[in-house]
Design a protein around this motif. Sequence first.
Motif, PDB file in Angstrom:
ATOM      1  N   ILE A 191       5.327  12.634  14.928  1.00 51.39           N
ATOM      2  CA  ILE A 191       5.479  13.424  13.713  1.00 51.39           C
ATOM      3  C   ILE A 191       4.085  13.920  13.362  1.00 51.39           C
ATOM      4  N   THR A 192       3.995  15.183  12.969  1.00 50.84           N
ATOM      5  CA  THR A 192       2.714  15.782  12.630  1.00 50.84           C
ATOM      6  C   THR A 192       2.738  16.180  11.162  1.00 50.84           C
ATOM      7  N   ILE A 193       1.721  15.727  10.431  1.00 49.85           N
ATOM      8  CA  ILE A 193       1.602  16.077   9.019  1.00 49.85           C
ATOM      9  C   ILE A 193       0.252  16.752   8.784  1.00 49.85           C
ATOM     10  N   VAL A 244      -6.544   5.277  17.888  1.00 53.05           N
ATOM     11  CA  VAL A 244      -6.679   6.729  17.913  1.00 53.05           C
ATOM     12  C   VAL A 244      -6.546   7.199  19.359  1.00 53.05           C
ATOM     13  N   ALA A 245      -5.528   7.985  19.630  1.00 52.33           N
ATOM     14  CA  ALA A 245      -5.298   8.506  20.980  1.00 52.33           C
ATOM     15  C   ALA A 245      -6.095   9.778  21.231  1.00 52.33           C
ATOM     16  N   HIS A 246      -6.386  10.519  20.163  1.00 51.38           N
ATOM     17  CA  HIS A 246      -7.077  11.793  20.299  1.00 51.38           C
ATOM     18  C   HIS A 246      -7.693  12.153  18.953  1.00 51.38           C
ATOM     19  N   THR A 268      -5.850  14.982  14.955  1.00 50.57           N
ATOM     20  CA  THR A 268      -6.007  13.562  15.274  1.00 50.57           C
ATOM     21  C   THR A 268      -4.636  12.977  15.545  1.00 50.57           C
ATOM     22  N   SER A 269      -4.574  12.100  16.528  1.00 55.69           N
ATOM     23  CA  SER A 269      -3.317  11.467  16.896  1.00 55.69           C
ATOM     24  C   SER A 269      -3.509   9.955  16.961  1.00 55.69           C
ATOM     25  N   PHE A 270      -2.706   9.224  16.181  1.00 56.61           N
ATOM     26  CA  PHE A 270      -2.696   7.758  16.193  1.00 56.61           C
ATOM     27  C   PHE A 270      -1.487   7.281  16.988  1.00 56.61           C
ATOM     28  N   GLY A 281       3.455   2.388  17.959  1.00 56.84           N
ATOM     29  CA  GLY A 281       4.480   1.912  18.878  1.00 56.84           C
ATOM     30  C   GLY A 281       4.508   2.800  20.101  1.00 56.84           C
ATOM     31  N   SER A 282       5.677   3.329  20.434  1.00 56.88           N
ATOM     32  CA  SER A 282       5.782   4.225  21.584  1.00 56.88           C
ATOM     33  C   SER A 282       5.623   5.689  21.196  1.00 56.88           C
ATOM     34  N   GLY A 283       5.336   5.962  19.926  1.00 60.71           N
ATOM     35  CA  GLY A 283       5.182   7.329  19.450  1.00 60.71           C
ATOM     36  C   GLY A 283       3.814   7.575  18.854  1.00 60.71           C
ATOM     37  N   PHE A 284       3.715   8.653  18.102  1.00 56.67           N
ATOM     38  CA  PHE A 284       2.429   9.064  17.549  1.00 56.67           C
ATOM     39  C   PHE A 284       2.586   9.605  16.130  1.00 56.67           C
ATOM     40  N   LEU A 285       1.579   9.351  15.315  1.00 55.04           N
ATOM     41  CA  LEU A 285       1.417  10.013  14.018  1.00 55.04           C
ATOM     42  C   LEU A 285       0.256  10.971  14.199  1.00 55.04           C
TER      43      LEU A 285
END
Length: 119
Positions: free
Chosen positions: A9-11, A31-33, A41-43, A46-50
């Motif tokens: 989900i992107t906010i 932080v993945a990116h 920025t991507s956190f 679990g198996s997904g991303f914020l």
Amino acid sequence: MTIESISAITIATHDMARAVTFYRALGFDDVAHGGAHTPFTSFRVGSGFLNLIAMPKDKQWSWWGRIIFHVTDVDAVYAKALGAGFTPSTEPRDAEWGERYFHLTDPDGHELSFARPLG
């Protein structure tokens, strides 16, 4: 065809550094990116991303819904939020639908819920 899961989900945020600081204070440490000084920025969650995306100040939004994060300990996240100086809009409570939860609004007005199934 079956929809299997939500990948991310992107906010939007008006201040990436402030948003990254807020989410890291709540325990979003993976932080993945990106980061505080990037436009995206991507956190890992679990198996997904914020994902957070920087938007100009003239881009406005209103209440659109709520992101619900399942956590191992609702009360511990609540204590972490209080310890960081945040003001949740609710205290942890057990809901009739079978979850313990509380709500917190991020600095850009996005409503978050931290929950754990009861039982």
